[in-house]
Motif scaffolding. Structure first.
Motif, PDB file in Angstrom:
ATOM      1  N   ARG A 195      -9.702   8.419   8.130  1.00 31.69           N
ATOM      2  CA  ARG A 195      -9.309   8.463   9.116  1.00 31.69           C
ATOM      3  C   ARG A 195      -9.140   6.649   9.900  1.00 31.69           C
ATOM      4  O   ARG A 195      -9.261   6.493  10.773  1.00 31.69           O
ATOM      5  CB  ARG A 195      -9.274   9.081  10.056  1.00 31.69           C
ATOM      6  N   THR A 196     -10.572   5.999   8.104  1.00 35.00           N
ATOM      7  CA  THR A 196     -10.657   5.055   8.657  1.00 35.00           C
ATOM      8  C   THR A 196     -10.188   4.032   8.283  1.00 35.00           C
ATOM      9  O   THR A 196     -11.117   2.434   8.738  1.00 35.00           O
ATOM     10  CB  THR A 196     -12.394   5.064   8.505  1.00 35.00           C
ATOM     11  N   ILE A 197      -9.096   3.754   7.637  1.00 30.84           N
ATOM     12  CA  ILE A 197      -8.403   3.320   7.016  1.00 30.84           C
ATOM     13  C   ILE A 197      -7.233   2.575   8.715  1.00 30.84           C
ATOM     14  O   ILE A 197      -6.911   3.605   8.409  1.00 30.84           O
ATOM     15  CB  ILE A 197      -8.085   3.284   5.465  1.00 30.84           C
ATOM     16  N   MET A 198      -6.409   1.149   7.578  1.00 32.95           N
ATOM     17  CA  MET A 198      -5.352   0.869   8.683  1.00 32.95           C
ATOM     18  C   MET A 198      -5.541   1.495  10.153  1.00 32.95           C
ATOM     19  O   MET A 198      -4.836   1.852  10.496  1.00 32.95           O
ATOM     20  CB  MET A 198      -4.050   1.732   8.285  1.00 32.95           C
ATOM     21  N   TRP A 211      -1.679   0.870   1.776  1.00 31.59           N
ATOM     22  CA  TRP A 211      -2.997   0.550   1.849  1.00 31.59           C
ATOM     23  C   TRP A 211      -3.806  -0.529   0.597  1.00 31.59           C
ATOM     24  O   TRP A 211      -4.079  -1.036   0.684  1.00 31.59           O
ATOM     25  CB  TRP A 211      -3.924   1.689   1.771  1.00 31.59           C
ATOM     26  N   GLU A 212      -3.245   0.317  -0.753  1.00 30.39           N
ATOM     27  CA  GLU A 212      -4.345  -0.554  -1.876  1.00 30.39           C
ATOM     28  C   GLU A 212      -3.624  -2.101  -2.005  1.00 30.39           C
ATOM     29  O   GLU A 212      -3.900  -2.812  -2.112  1.00 30.39           O
ATOM     30  CB  GLU A 212      -3.306   0.160  -3.347  1.00 30.39           C
ATOM     31  N   ALA A 263       2.824   3.894   9.994  1.00 32.64           N
ATOM     32  CA  ALA A 263       2.368   2.627   8.623  1.00 32.64           C
ATOM     33  C   ALA A 263      -0.084   2.968   8.534  1.00 32.64           C
ATOM     34  O   ALA A 263       0.286   2.921   7.528  1.00 32.64           O
ATOM     35  CB  ALA A 263       2.680   1.162   9.340  1.00 32.64           C
ATOM     36  N   ALA A 264       0.342   3.384  10.206  1.00 33.20           N
ATOM     37  CA  ALA A 264      -1.329   3.580   9.432  1.00 33.20           C
ATOM     38  C   ALA A 264      -1.551   4.952   9.034  1.00 33.20           C
ATOM     39  O   ALA A 264      -2.326   5.531   8.367  1.00 33.20           O
ATOM     40  CB  ALA A 264      -2.235   3.494  11.022  1.00 33.20           C
ATOM     41  N   ASN A 265      -0.561   6.063   9.833  1.00 34.77           N
ATOM     42  CA  ASN A 265      -1.060   7.645  10.074  1.00 34.77           C
ATOM     43  C   ASN A 265      -0.573   8.471   8.277  1.00 34.77           C
ATOM     44  O   ASN A 265      -1.199   8.919   7.967  1.00 34.77           O
ATOM     45  CB  ASN A 265      -0.284   8.336  10.368  1.00 34.77           C
ATOM     46  N   MET A 266       0.718   7.354   6.925  1.00 31.48           N
ATOM     47  CA  MET A 266       1.239   7.651   6.192  1.00 31.48           C
ATOM     48  C   MET A 266       0.233   7.900   5.118  1.00 31.48           C
ATOM     49  O   MET A 266      -0.379   8.337   4.543  1.00 31.48           O
ATOM     50  CB  MET A 266       2.063   7.632   5.991  1.00 31.48           C
ATOM     51  N   GLN A 267      -0.813   6.373   5.935  1.00 32.21           N
ATOM     52  CA  GLN A 267      -1.312   5.871   4.503  1.00 32.21           C
ATOM     53  C   GLN A 267      -2.912   6.881   4.587  1.00 32.21           C
ATOM     54  O   GLN A 267      -4.007   7.582   3.583  1.00 32.21           O
ATOM     55  CB  GLN A 267      -2.358   4.314   4.624  1.00 32.21           C
ATOM     56  N   HIS A 315       7.343   3.664  -5.837  1.00 35.14           N
ATOM     57  CA  HIS A 315       6.987   3.647  -6.888  1.00 35.14           C
ATOM     58  C   HIS A 315       6.168   3.200  -7.662  1.00 35.14           C
ATOM     59  O   HIS A 315       7.182   2.498  -8.561  1.00 35.14           O
ATOM     60  CB  HIS A 315       7.822   4.866  -7.368  1.00 35.14           C
ATOM     61  N   VAL A 316       5.392   1.996  -7.738  1.00 29.53           N
ATOM     62  CA  VAL A 316       4.978   1.252  -8.737  1.00 29.53           C
ATOM     63  C   VAL A 316       3.153   1.356  -8.430  1.00 29.53           C
ATOM     64  O   VAL A 316       2.568   2.428  -7.466  1.00 29.53           O
ATOM     65  CB  VAL A 316       4.894  -0.124  -7.263  1.00 29.53           C
ATOM     66  N   ASP A 317       2.831   1.693  -9.313  1.00 30.84           N
ATOM     67  CA  ASP A 317       1.305   1.658 -10.135  1.00 30.84           C
ATOM     68  C   ASP A 317       0.816   0.245 -10.012  1.00 30.84           C
ATOM     69  O   ASP A 317       1.081  -0.625  -9.599  1.00 30.84           O
ATOM     70  CB  ASP A 317       1.403   2.449 -11.590  1.00 30.84           C
ATOM     71  N   GLN A 318      -0.535   1.388 -10.362  1.00 34.56           N
ATOM     72  CA  GLN A 318      -1.098  -0.622 -10.331  1.00 34.56           C
ATOM     73  C   GLN A 318      -1.511  -2.079 -10.809  1.00 34.56           C
ATOM     74  O   GLN A 318      -1.140  -2.703 -10.379  1.00 34.56           O
ATOM     75  CB  GLN A 318      -2.789  -0.908 -10.650  1.00 34.56           C
ATOM     76  N   ALA A 319      -0.714  -1.606 -12.352  1.00 37.02           N
ATOM     77  CA  ALA A 319       0.223  -2.202 -12.722  1.00 37.02           C
ATOM     78  C   ALA A 319       0.978  -3.367 -12.329  1.00 37.02           C
ATOM     79  O   ALA A 319       1.191  -4.607 -12.662  1.00 37.02           O
ATOM     80  CB  ALA A 319       0.571  -2.071 -14.474  1.00 37.02           C
ATOM     81  N   ASP A 320       1.999  -2.484 -12.085  1.00 36.21           N
ATOM     82  CA  ASP A 320       3.304  -3.348 -10.890  1.00 36.21           C
ATOM     83  C   ASP A 320       2.227  -3.799  -9.765  1.00 36.21           C
ATOM     84  O   ASP A 320       3.366  -5.220  -9.238  1.00 36.21           O
ATOM     85  CB  ASP A 320       4.024  -1.960 -10.297  1.00 36.21           C
TER      86      ASP A 320
END
Length: 478
Positions: free
Chosen positions: A358-361, A316-317, A347-351, A282-287
């Motif tokens: 489907r191209t990430i991780m 992923w972010e 790790a891949a599939n949740m992201q 539970h973190v955002d971009q500022a975190d």
């Protein structure tokens, strides 16, 4: 004619003597691994077919092709038999002794942490259980190709003893928390315990001692600042749960602004490059910006988070923004395992599911998280995480002859989506063979089994009755 023959004979003799002399003067190596598909995980992610890794004592001294075989005088050579040779995997977040409780509390208990985990630990934890359970957990890790793990628990001196007996590397943090626990009769007693542990293990070749304040909502501002000051003085890591639950801000004392846990840690001056943040769901971009600025590491625990329904971390972010991040399983009651194999695909599939992409991780990136990424998260990338000259010899061999490993077109994909713990044939830590051809070499597995069976018999009935009470307890996380 005679002169020519004599000259040729002389030259041949000189050449022969020279070759014998060169063999006698080859640099020594304690171990060579040959005939492997070597995944280095160096900066270029170099992959070497028919590769060779040369080790002397605890250190890698050469990585390259088969020509290295003629350049070193090795005491022993291991034939990888076309298997995958790679850095040992790194489990960046665990509570290993909870393996003694694995499989308990699965009745759909809503308030599992406070109504079940903590009461179970309060009643049944002991020095002996922690030692025996760590031995079992370390064997499980070694058999699945994890060579380094980071852990937050109690009686970490017993954990260190058990870990070294099996032969693994570990970052062990003594838990500091605001109520009495098994190794501290007073609140925050783990702080003193931890300091003694750090003093005893500061220069150990396998154990990196650490502090482990449980979380921002279970440790006061003053104690976190005290831990930060001591960790800075002693130059040791600080392991902590952060952003695991959605309502942590409201549960942190001394947080009138209702800052996020990450922002609050930054605000009180303790978020720094010695910290390892477990979960960060539970973190955002500022975190994320604050974490990156601080240099803190992140332990991404996708399988445990999915099982506990706590959320999907923005991994992923964080990966795209180059945060130091590795993979973890969390405790054996959270994901019921300590190996990383299923965690790789999670790790891949949740992201991919989260982002509908489907191209990430891709597999290469996931293996990065399991190796050098984990090393960066633990601030140990100068020692472990890749197969490079000068680094510690923490290496595994994954066989590729079993049916589930065929075909092997892309070794990264083979590892992430096909492999399982039983495919790990050999595990080497600090240059020592800890497991070879699935056989543990430094610990008596039968003795470990006998002791765990006794612990299981002692716990079973109490755990069953506790579950009946805990299932009526409402969650504190809502």
């Amino acid at each position: 004619m005679r002169i020519k023959i004599s000259l040729i004979t002389t030259l041949l003799l000189i050449s022969g003597c020279s070759s014998f002399a060169s063999k006698d003067t080859l640099p020594p190596a304690s171990l060579i691994i040959k005939n492997g598909q070597v995944i280095t995980m160096n900066d270029n992610k170099q992959l070497i077919e028919n590769g060779v890794v040369v080790i002397n004592n605890d250190t890698i001294i050469a990585v390259g092709d088969h020509s290295l075989l003629s350049q070193y005088d090795a005491q022993r050579i291991i034939d990888a038999q076309n298997g995958i040779v790679m850095p040992g995997m790194i489990n960046t977040h665990n509570h290993l002794p909870m393996i003694a409780f694995r499989g308990l509390g699965e009745e759909g208990i809503e308030n599992r942490l406070f109504a079940y985990f903590f009461p179970l630990e309060s009643k049944k934890l002991s020095r002996e259980l922690i030692y025996q359970a760590t031995r079992l957990g370390a064997i499980d890790l070694a058999q699945s190709g994890v060579t380094t793990f980071a852990d937050m628990y109690y009686h970490v001196d017993e954990m260190a003893k058990a870990t070294k007996e099996v032969g693994l590397r570990a970052v062990l943090g003594e838990t500091v928390i605001k109520f009495p626990v098994v190794d501290a009769k007073q609140p925050y007693g783990g702080l003193e315990y931890g300091q003694q542990f750090i003093n005893d293990y500061k220069n150990d070749p396998l154990i990196t001692p650490a502090f482990a304040p449980h979380a921002a909502y279970t440790v006061s501002k003053q104690k976190l600042q005290q831990i930060n000051a001591i960790s800075k003085k002693l130059n040791v890591p600080v392991l902590i749960h952060v952003g695991e639950f959605g309502n942590e801000s409201a549960r942190i004392s001394d947080n009138p602004k209702q800052l996020s846990p990450v922002a609050w840690l930054h605000d009180i001056g303790v978020l720094d490059n010695r910290m390892v943040l477990a979960h960060a769901i539970h973190v955002d971009q500022a975190d994320i910006d604050l974490i990156k600025q601080s240099g803190a590491g992140v332990a991404y625990n996708p399988m445990a988070n999915a099982k506990g329904a706590t959320g999907i971390a923005p991994a992923w972010e964080m990966y795209q923004q180059q945060l130091p991040m590795g993979l973890g399983t969390d405790g054996p009651m959270s994901s019921n395992q300590v190996d990383l194999w299923r965690t790789l695909s999670y790790a891949a599939n949740m992201q991919r599911l989260k982002h509908n992409d489907r191209t990430i991780m891709i597999p290469e990136q996931v293996i990065e998280l399991a190796t050098i990424g984990g090393a960066r998260a633990l601030h140990m990338e100068d020692k472990i995480g890749s197969l490079e000259v000068g680094k510690k010899a923490d290496i595994i061999i994954v066989e590729t002859q079993s049916a589930n490993m065929m075909p092997n077109y892309n070794p990264y994909a083979t590892l992430v989506y096909q492999a399982n713990p039983s495919n790990v044939s050999t595990t080497i830590v600090n240059g020592n063979i800890v497991m070879e051809q699935r056989q543990m070499t430094q610990v008596d597995s039968a003795d470990v089994t006998k002791n765990i069976r006794a612990i299981e018999a002692d716990i079973a009935e109490f755990a069953k009755e506790l579950a009946k009470k805990a299932i009526t307890s409402p969650s504190l996380m809502k």
